[in-house]
Design an enzyme around this catalytic site. Structure first.
Site, PDB file in Angstrom:
ATOM      1  N   ASN A 227     -18.118 -44.208  12.900  1.00 39.82           N
ATOM      2  CA  ASN A 227     -19.194 -45.022  13.494  1.00 39.82           C
ATOM      3  C   ASN A 227     -20.527 -44.299  13.369  1.00 39.82           C
ATOM      4  O   ASN A 227     -20.594 -43.200  12.814  1.00 39.82           O
ATOM      5  CB  ASN A 227     -18.857 -45.344  14.962  1.00 39.82           C
ATOM      6  CG  ASN A 227     -18.649 -44.081  15.767  1.00 39.82           C
ATOM      7  OD1 ASN A 227     -19.543 -43.254  15.901  1.00 39.82           O
ATOM      8  ND2 ASN A 227     -17.437 -43.897  16.281  1.00 39.82           N
ATOM      9  N   ASP A 296     -11.958 -46.208  17.939  1.00 38.18           N
ATOM     10  CA  ASP A 296     -10.905 -46.848  18.728  1.00 38.18           C
ATOM     11  C   ASP A 296      -9.644 -47.114  17.914  1.00 38.18           C
ATOM     12  O   ASP A 296      -8.569 -47.289  18.470  1.00 38.18           O
ATOM     13  CB  ASP A 296     -11.413 -48.182  19.295  1.00 38.18           C
ATOM     14  CG  ASP A 296     -12.371 -47.949  20.447  1.00 38.18           C
ATOM     15  OD1 ASP A 296     -12.216 -46.918  21.130  1.00 38.18           O
ATOM     16  OD2 ASP A 296     -13.269 -48.782  20.655  1.00 38.18           O
ATOM     17  N   LYS A 306      -5.511 -41.933  -3.407  1.00 37.70           N
ATOM     18  CA  LYS A 306      -6.608 -42.897  -3.303  1.00 37.70           C
ATOM     19  C   LYS A 306      -6.091 -44.322  -3.548  1.00 37.70           C
ATOM     20  O   LYS A 306      -5.349 -44.544  -4.512  1.00 37.70           O
ATOM     21  CB  LYS A 306      -7.675 -42.535  -4.340  1.00 37.70           C
ATOM     22  CG  LYS A 306      -8.922 -43.353  -4.203  1.00 37.70           C
ATOM     23  CD  LYS A 306      -9.948 -42.981  -5.262  1.00 37.70           C
ATOM     24  CE  LYS A 306     -11.030 -44.032  -5.283  1.00 37.70           C
ATOM     25  NZ  LYS A 306     -11.736 -44.089  -6.537  1.00 37.70           N
ATOM     26  N   PHE A 340     -19.391 -42.393  28.925  1.00 39.12           N
ATOM     27  CA  PHE A 340     -20.483 -43.174  28.352  1.00 39.12           C
ATOM     28  C   PHE A 340     -19.933 -44.548  28.001  1.00 39.12           C
ATOM     29  O   PHE A 340     -18.751 -44.667  27.651  1.00 39.12           O
ATOM     30  CB  PHE A 340     -21.005 -42.509  27.073  1.00 39.12           C
ATOM     31  CG  PHE A 340     -22.119 -41.538  27.327  1.00 39.12           C
ATOM     32  CD1 PHE A 340     -21.873 -40.333  27.948  1.00 39.12           C
ATOM     33  CD2 PHE A 340     -23.417 -41.845  26.924  1.00 39.12           C
ATOM     34  CE1 PHE A 340     -22.904 -39.435  28.183  1.00 39.12           C
ATOM     35  CE2 PHE A 340     -24.456 -40.966  27.162  1.00 39.12           C
ATOM     36  CZ  PHE A 340     -24.198 -39.757  27.792  1.00 39.12           C
ATOM     37  N   LYS A 354     -14.946 -50.058  32.742  1.00 38.64           N
ATOM     38  CA  LYS A 354     -14.531 -48.747  32.190  1.00 38.64           C
ATOM     39  C   LYS A 354     -14.548 -47.664  33.269  1.00 38.64           C
ATOM     40  O   LYS A 354     -13.687 -46.787  33.292  1.00 38.64           O
ATOM     41  CB  LYS A 354     -15.476 -48.334  31.051  1.00 38.64           C
ATOM     42  CG  LYS A 354     -15.221 -49.080  29.772  1.00 38.64           C
ATOM     43  CD  LYS A 354     -16.228 -48.745  28.688  1.00 38.64           C
ATOM     44  CE  LYS A 354     -16.137 -49.801  27.594  1.00 38.64           C
ATOM     45  NZ  LYS A 354     -17.194 -49.702  26.606  1.00 38.64           N
ATOM     46  N   LYS A 358     -11.035 -45.880  33.818  1.00 30.21           N
ATOM     47  CA  LYS A 358     -10.929 -44.485  33.392  1.00 30.21           C
ATOM     48  C   LYS A 358     -11.102 -43.506  34.568  1.00 30.21           C
ATOM     49  O   LYS A 358     -11.167 -42.302  34.367  1.00 30.21           O
ATOM     50  CB  LYS A 358     -11.940 -44.205  32.274  1.00 30.21           C
ATOM     51  CG  LYS A 358     -11.771 -45.184  31.089  1.00 30.21           C
ATOM     52  CD  LYS A 358     -12.481 -44.797  29.827  1.00 30.21           C
ATOM     53  CE  LYS A 358     -12.353 -45.910  28.780  1.00 30.21           C
ATOM     54  NZ  LYS A 358     -12.531 -45.466  27.422  1.00 30.21           N
TER      55      LYS A 358
HETATM   56  N1  CTP Z   1     -13.323 -42.755  24.877  1.00 31.08           N
HETATM   57  C1  CTP Z   1     -12.290 -41.857  24.743  1.00 31.08           C
HETATM   58  N2  CTP Z   1     -11.273 -42.116  23.864  1.00 31.08           N
HETATM   59  C2  CTP Z   1     -11.237 -43.250  23.161  1.00 31.08           C
HETATM   60  C3  CTP Z   1     -12.276 -44.200  23.291  1.00 31.08           C
HETATM   61  C4  CTP Z   1     -13.303 -43.909  24.162  1.00 31.08           C
HETATM   62  O1  CTP Z   1     -12.312 -40.799  25.393  1.00 31.08           O
HETATM   63  N3  CTP Z   1     -10.249 -43.487  22.329  1.00 31.08           N
HETATM   64  C5  CTP Z   1     -14.413 -42.463  25.840  1.00 31.08           C
HETATM   65  C6  CTP Z   1     -15.763 -42.304  25.201  1.00 31.08           C
HETATM   66  O2  CTP Z   1     -16.026 -40.936  24.890  1.00 31.08           O
HETATM   67  C7  CTP Z   1     -16.711 -42.823  26.279  1.00 31.08           C
HETATM   68  C8  CTP Z   1     -15.880 -43.851  27.010  1.00 31.08           C
HETATM   69  O3  CTP Z   1     -14.516 -43.555  26.707  1.00 31.08           O
HETATM   70  O4  CTP Z   1     -17.077 -41.827  27.199  1.00 31.08           O
HETATM   71  C9  CTP Z   1     -16.177 -45.275  26.655  1.00 31.08           C
HETATM   72  O5  CTP Z   1     -16.158 -45.427  25.261  1.00 31.08           O
HETATM   73  P1  CTP Z   1     -16.436 -46.876  24.604  1.00 31.08           P
HETATM   74  O6  CTP Z   1     -16.231 -46.771  23.128  1.00 31.08           O
HETATM   75  O7  CTP Z   1     -17.743 -47.401  25.106  1.00 31.08           O
HETATM   76  O8  CTP Z   1     -15.309 -47.752  25.290  1.00 31.08           O
HETATM   77  P2  CTP Z   1     -13.824 -48.114  24.940  1.00 31.08           P
HETATM   78  O9  CTP Z   1     -12.952 -47.678  26.075  1.00 31.08           O
HETATM   79  O10 CTP Z   1     -13.464 -47.580  23.591  1.00 31.08           O
HETATM   80  O11 CTP Z   1     -13.873 -49.691  24.957  1.00 31.08           O
HETATM   81  P3  CTP Z   1     -14.600 -50.709  23.900  1.00 31.08           P
HETATM   82  O12 CTP Z   1     -14.616 -50.003  22.571  1.00 31.08           O
HETATM   83  O13 CTP Z   1     -13.734 -51.892  23.942  1.00 31.08           O
HETATM   84  O14 CTP Z   1     -15.971 -50.981  24.437  1.00 31.08           O
END
Ligand code: CTP
Length: 426
Positions: A227, A296, A306, A340, A354, A358
């Site tokens: 990302n 994610d 490849k 975050f 979240k 969490k």
């Molecule tokens: N995070 C994490 N591990 C993951 C995904 C996210 O520890 N696999 C943590 C990120 O570092 C951040 C928080 O969870 O502090 C929220 O991340 P975000 O990407 O906004 O949320 P998601 O839980 O992944 O949900 P979505 O992508 O559906 O918004």
């Protein structure tokens, strides 16, 4: 005033016209209760006499690397008399060891260049290399000199080594030119040092774990899912936490950034590697700030070779990566846990969900659809959502200021935990 009571400040004065302001700087430190030891370079003495600074600091001004022996012990001054033997010590080592902070104001292009390259050819340049105390420089010079790429490069080098730089002000200079290069007023400099020393206590003795950057999930040997995260927000938090006295562990996905000075950096690539590194540090830390944008999803089956192009298109089967923060929320004991939420819509409702799922103490929300906030930019505009439903909005700020806000919000949580622990111990 007792803001600097018990502090030993070593003031280096170098040879520029702004050296006359050092008299007021010394007065400011003395008024705040500090012990001041002045070290002057040879050229500084052409602009202001040692006698002036000696009188104001109530301490002998040091100018020479190898002075002839002291006439009597009293002449050595309290900064230089050994506590065990009461004999004068070797100047640059003794000065370097006693100082709580070294400030060079004004700092010429010459001393900045020498410090950036480790040249020790007089007392001041030598003791800066010999000290473990934090170093602050306040450059002052002609604006063309200040803007010269060599001087700017040297300042960047010093910053990367943890030296604090008090930016010069723009205005009318002694050389009759207008531009950036003027030493700020003495009270601005004294206040900077007071705040700096105060901030260094704020997270002293605490251990802070920060994650930063994206993660990268391989598809095949040449391709990956990732990302737009640059890592800047997490690195800024790690840097400020260290400046505030914490021991900092930074677990970073792939970024182009250099480790902030004094921080323990672990570089990882995938979410699984990040999880492993985070779980290793977790039991010993007091605070976790998860600024990383963890991917994610990852492909279910990473190909060894490849993937070749086919007319029939390509479908990748993805599976979820481990949610590291959710796991920390389940196992947390004493840690303050901050997450975050990078969102493009329904910011607050997603963030609140979240926060609960969490088990966080608070969550920092940023709207990554804005061009001036979130990924790949130097600034950020955040909201903080707390468990009691309170939401605080902050204006657009540089990421380092945002880092100060977030760490400032953590302090009351740490204080609460300390009180709880004390009660438990009773
Ligand atoms: N995070 C994490 N591990 C993951 C995904 C996210 O520890 N696999 C943590 C990120 O570092 C951040 C928080 O969870 O502090 C929220 O991340 P975000 O990407 O906004 O949320 P998601 O839980 O992944 O949900 P979505 O992508 O559906 O918004």
């Amino acid at each position: 005033m007792t803001l600097l009571q018990g502090k030993n400040i070593l003031l280096g004065v170098t040879g520029g016209i702004a050296a006359y302001k050092s008299a007021e700087i010394v007065r400011g430190f003395k008024k705040a209760g500090a012990q001041v030891q002045v070290v002057m370079t040879r050229n500084a003495q052409r602009f202001i006499t040692p006698l002036t600074l000696e009188t104001l600091s109530q301490n002998r001004v040091m100018t020479e690397m190898f002075p002839s022996s002291y006439e009597d012990e009293e002449e050595a001054g309290p900064f230089l008399r050994s506590t065990s033997t009461n004999l004068p010590e070797i100047d640059h080592i003794a000065l370097a060891q006693r100082a709580d902070v070294v400030l060079i104001a004004p700092a010429t292009a010459n001393i900045i260049g020498k410090l950036a390259h480790g040249i020790c050819d007089d007392l001041l340049s030598t003791l800066v290399i010999a000290t473990k105390a934090p170093v602050i420089v306040a450059p002052a010079m002609n604006c063309n000199m200040y803007e010269h790429p060599v001087v700017q490069g040297n300042l960047e080098k010093l910053k990367s080594l943890g030296v604090q730089v008090i930016e010069p002000e723009a205005g009318f200079l002694a050389c009759q030119m207008e531009g950036k290069g003027r030493l700020p007023d003495p009270d601005v400099i004294v206040t900077f040092v007071v705040n700096f020393l105060h901030n260094r206590q704020r997270l002293l003795g605490k251990k802070v774990l920060v994650t930063a950057g994206p993660t990268r999930e391989a598809i095949d040997p040449v391709r990956f899912i990732s990302n737009r995260s640059s890592g800047r927000m997490g690195y800024a938090i790690a840097k400020v936490a260290r400046q505030w006295g914490a021991e900092v562990f930074l677990v970073s996905g792939p970024t182009a950034l250099a480790a902030p000075p004094g921080v323990h950096l672990t570089r990882v690539e995938t979410a699984a590697e990040m999880r492993e590194a985070v779980l290793k540090y977790f039991p010993q830390v007091d605070v976790v700030i998860k600024a990383a944008a963890v991917a994610d999803y990852r492909v279910k089956e990473v190909k060894d070779q490849k993937i070749k192009k086919k007319d029939s298109g390509l479908v990748l089967e993805l599976e979820e990566t481990p949610d590291i923060l959710e796991e920390l929320g389940r196992i947390k004991e004493k840690q303050v846990l901050v997450g975050f939420a990078a969102e493009t819509q329904n910011l607050l409702s997603y963030a609140e969900e979240k926060l609960r799922r969490k088990n966080l103490d608070f969550i920092v929300v940023n709207d990554v659809s804005r061009k001036d906030a979130g990924f790949e930019v130097e600034t950020n505009a955040i909201q903080i959502v707390y468990r009691n439903g309170k939401v605080t909005d902050y204006p657009l700020m540089p990421k380092e200021k945002v880092a100060e806000v977030i760490l400032g919000e953590i302090l009351p949580f740490l204080a609460d935990k300390e009180t709880q622990n004390r009660h438990r111990g009773e």
